[in-house]
Design a protein around this motif. Structure first.
Motif, PDB file in Angstrom:
ATOM      1  N   LEU A   1      32.304  37.437  49.171  1.00  0.00           N
ATOM      2  CA  LEU A   1      31.439  36.841  50.189  1.00  0.00           C
ATOM      3  C   LEU A   1      30.014  36.663  49.688  1.00  0.00           C
ATOM      4  O   LEU A   1      29.219  35.963  50.309  1.00  0.00           O
ATOM      5  CB  LEU A   1      31.425  37.716  51.443  1.00  0.00           C
ATOM      6  CG  LEU A   1      32.771  37.919  52.138  1.00  0.00           C
ATOM      7  CD1 LEU A   1      32.664  39.010  53.194  1.00  0.00           C
ATOM      8  CD2 LEU A   1      33.257  36.614  52.758  1.00  0.00           C
TER       9      LEU A   1
ATOM     10  N   MET B   1      33.899  43.556  54.122  1.00  0.00           N
ATOM     11  CA  MET B   1      32.900  43.185  53.125  1.00  0.00           C
ATOM     12  C   MET B   1      33.597  43.045  51.771  1.00  0.00           C
ATOM     13  O   MET B   1      34.488  43.829  51.431  1.00  0.00           O
ATOM     14  CB  MET B   1      31.796  44.236  53.039  1.00  0.00           C
ATOM     15  CG  MET B   1      30.706  43.917  52.030  1.00  0.00           C
ATOM     16  SD  MET B   1      29.855  42.337  52.343  1.00  0.00           S
ATOM     17  CE  MET B   1      29.007  42.737  53.866  1.00  0.00           C
ATOM     18  N   SER B   2      33.167  42.050  51.008  1.00  0.00           N
ATOM     19  CA  SER B   2      33.735  41.787  49.691  1.00  0.00           C
ATOM     20  C   SER B   2      32.696  41.093  48.830  1.00  0.00           C
ATOM     21  O   SER B   2      31.863  40.332  49.334  1.00  0.00           O
ATOM     22  CB  SER B   2      34.972  40.880  49.819  1.00  0.00           C
ATOM     23  OG  SER B   2      35.402  40.391  48.563  1.00  0.00           O
TER      24      SER B   2
ATOM     25  N   HIS C   1      31.465  40.998  57.965  1.00  0.00           N
ATOM     26  CA  HIS C   1      32.204  40.013  58.745  1.00  0.00           C
ATOM     27  C   HIS C   1      33.177  40.736  59.671  1.00  0.00           C
ATOM     28  O   HIS C   1      33.663  41.826  59.351  1.00  0.00           O
ATOM     29  CB  HIS C   1      32.985  39.076  57.818  1.00  0.00           C
ATOM     30  CG  HIS C   1      32.135  38.028  57.183  1.00  0.00           C
ATOM     31  ND1 HIS C   1      32.259  36.688  57.489  1.00  0.00           N
ATOM     32  CD2 HIS C   1      31.164  38.104  56.252  1.00  0.00           C
ATOM     33  CE1 HIS C   1      31.388  35.986  56.767  1.00  0.00           C
ATOM     34  NE2 HIS C   1      30.712  36.834  56.009  1.00  0.00           N
TER      35      HIS C   1
ATOM     36  N   ALA D   1      33.226  30.893  45.672  1.00  0.00           N
ATOM     37  CA  ALA D   1      34.668  31.157  45.689  1.00  0.00           C
ATOM     38  C   ALA D   1      35.299  31.050  44.309  1.00  0.00           C
ATOM     39  O   ALA D   1      36.227  31.788  43.987  1.00  0.00           O
ATOM     40  CB  ALA D   1      35.354  30.187  46.661  1.00  0.00           C
TER      41      ALA D   1
ATOM     42  N   PRO E   1      38.462  37.920  51.237  1.00  0.00           N
ATOM     43  CA  PRO E   1      38.106  36.752  52.055  1.00  0.00           C
ATOM     44  C   PRO E   1      39.305  35.857  52.356  1.00  0.00           C
ATOM     45  O   PRO E   1      39.473  35.393  53.497  1.00  0.00           O
ATOM     46  CB  PRO E   1      37.060  36.026  51.198  1.00  0.00           C
ATOM     47  CG  PRO E   1      36.423  37.123  50.403  1.00  0.00           C
ATOM     48  CD  PRO E   1      37.565  38.048  50.064  1.00  0.00           C
TER      49      PRO E   1
ATOM     50  N   ILE F   1      38.039  34.701  55.975  1.00  0.00           N
ATOM     51  CA  ILE F   1      36.598  34.740  56.221  1.00  0.00           C
ATOM     52  C   ILE F   1      35.863  34.103  55.044  1.00  0.00           C
ATOM     53  O   ILE F   1      36.364  34.059  53.927  1.00  0.00           O
ATOM     54  CB  ILE F   1      36.090  36.183  56.439  1.00  0.00           C
ATOM     55  CG1 ILE F   1      36.474  37.084  55.260  1.00  0.00           C
ATOM     56  CG2 ILE F   1      36.646  36.745  57.735  1.00  0.00           C
ATOM     57  CD1 ILE F   1      35.984  38.519  55.386  1.00  0.00           C
ATOM     58  N   ALA F   2      34.666  33.614  55.306  1.00  0.00           N
ATOM     59  CA  ALA F   2      33.865  32.962  54.271  1.00  0.00           C
ATOM     60  C   ALA F   2      32.403  33.010  54.681  1.00  0.00           C
ATOM     61  O   ALA F   2      32.074  33.227  55.848  1.00  0.00           O
ATOM     62  CB  ALA F   2      34.321  31.513  54.067  1.00  0.00           C
ATOM     63  N   GLY F   3      31.532  32.780  53.708  1.00  0.00           N
ATOM     64  CA  GLY F   3      30.105  32.730  53.991  1.00  0.00           C
ATOM     65  C   GLY F   3      29.417  34.043  53.708  1.00  0.00           C
ATOM     66  O   GLY F   3      29.987  35.122  53.906  1.00  0.00           O
ATOM     67  N   LYS F   4      28.188  33.946  53.244  1.00  0.00           N
ATOM     68  CA  LYS F   4      27.437  35.150  52.920  1.00  0.00           C
ATOM     69  C   LYS F   4      27.113  35.925  54.198  1.00  0.00           C
ATOM     70  O   LYS F   4      26.866  35.342  55.250  1.00  0.00           O
ATOM     71  CB  LYS F   4      26.161  34.788  52.168  1.00  0.00           C
ATOM     72  CG  LYS F   4      26.443  34.232  50.777  1.00  0.00           C
ATOM     73  CD  LYS F   4      25.156  34.044  49.978  1.00  0.00           C
ATOM     74  CE  LYS F   4      25.491  33.553  48.560  1.00  0.00           C
ATOM     75  NZ  LYS F   4      24.276  33.399  47.729  1.00  0.00           N
ATOM     76  N   PRO F   5      27.107  37.240  54.097  1.00  0.00           N
ATOM     77  CA  PRO F   5      26.794  38.042  55.283  1.00  0.00           C
ATOM     78  C   PRO F   5      25.346  37.887  55.711  1.00  0.00           C
ATOM     79  O   PRO F   5      24.470  37.621  54.895  1.00  0.00           O
ATOM     80  CB  PRO F   5      27.079  39.483  54.806  1.00  0.00           C
ATOM     81  CG  PRO F   5      26.927  39.430  53.328  1.00  0.00           C
ATOM     82  CD  PRO F   5      27.397  38.071  52.912  1.00  0.00           C
TER      83      PRO F   5
END
Length: 223
Positions: A59, A55-56, A47, A63, A28, A33-37
């Protein structure tokens, strides 16, 4: 892995990148990138960043959360990201999924091997023997399960770490040596800023080296 994925995408390939380092997810940050998918029809939507699908586990959690998980939980998280992410469609499938693995030969590596067919492994090592020993073990693991090692890359080459260790090890293991990547502030700066150096400086020396890694990897996979 992020810059290699970006270099593969620069070849016109459709590329996803999966952060399988469940205890220390850095994807991320490196992609900004941030925020749940989002979930659609029981599947997670990856994302999109810099032309990559990403994908991670970073996410899916906070954090600053510490992943205090035993092996089965880490394996379950990886399985979920592999099998419940909409990486592609029949009309627009992925050409490549780059999976960033943690060091070692533990639960995460074994889960990946069991859950999906692998075209090959790219092993990254710094030049010194203590790091090369881990690279040797990783190669041995992939050999045992019939996954070819596509090549060895020497990271942080030169300066305090020395030079040439990974190239010599590639010769001993009879695998391709893909090249070296010297210590360069631009790689760190791009990762911290969420803009990988291959994207931020596409005509620079570091991007040229990543393109040099990507070419034989793509060829080895028939792409």
């Amino acid at each position: 892995s992020v810059n290699l994925a970006a270099a593969l995408a620069a070849r016109g390939l459709s590329v996803g990148v999966l952060d399988a380092d469940v205890y220390g997810p850095s994807l991320p940050t490196m992609l900004g990138i941030a925020g749940k998918p989002e979930y659609r029809d029981g599947m997670m939507e990856p994302h999109a960043a810099h032309g990559l699908k990403a994908m991670s586990v970073g996410l899916l959690t906070g954090a600053g959360d510490a992943m205090v998980w035993r092996g089965p939980m880490a394996s379950q998280a990886l399985t979920q990201m592999l099998t419940q992410t909409r990486w592609g469609t029949e009309e627009a499938p992925l050409d490549v999924l780059v999976v960033d693995l943690p060091p070692g030969t533990g639960d995460v590596q074994l889960t990946l091997i069991q859950k999906t067919p692998l075209d090959g492994a790219v092993i990254v090592s710094t030049p010194q023997e203590v790091a090369l020993a881990d690279a040797r073990r990783a190669h041995a693991l992939f050999q045992k399960v019939g996954v070819p090692t596509l090549g060895l890359i020497e990271n942080m080459s030169g300066d305090v770490f020395g030079r040439g260790g990974a190239e010599a090890e590639a010769g001993r293991l009879a695998v391709a040596y893909l090249g070296d990547l010297p210590l360069d502030a631009a790689v760190r700066e791009g990762g911290d800023a969420g803009r990988p150096v291959v994207i931020a400086q596409p005509t620079g020396e570091v991007a040229r080296r990543f393109a040099g890694f990507a070419t034989p990897v793509a060829v080895a996979m028939g792409l």
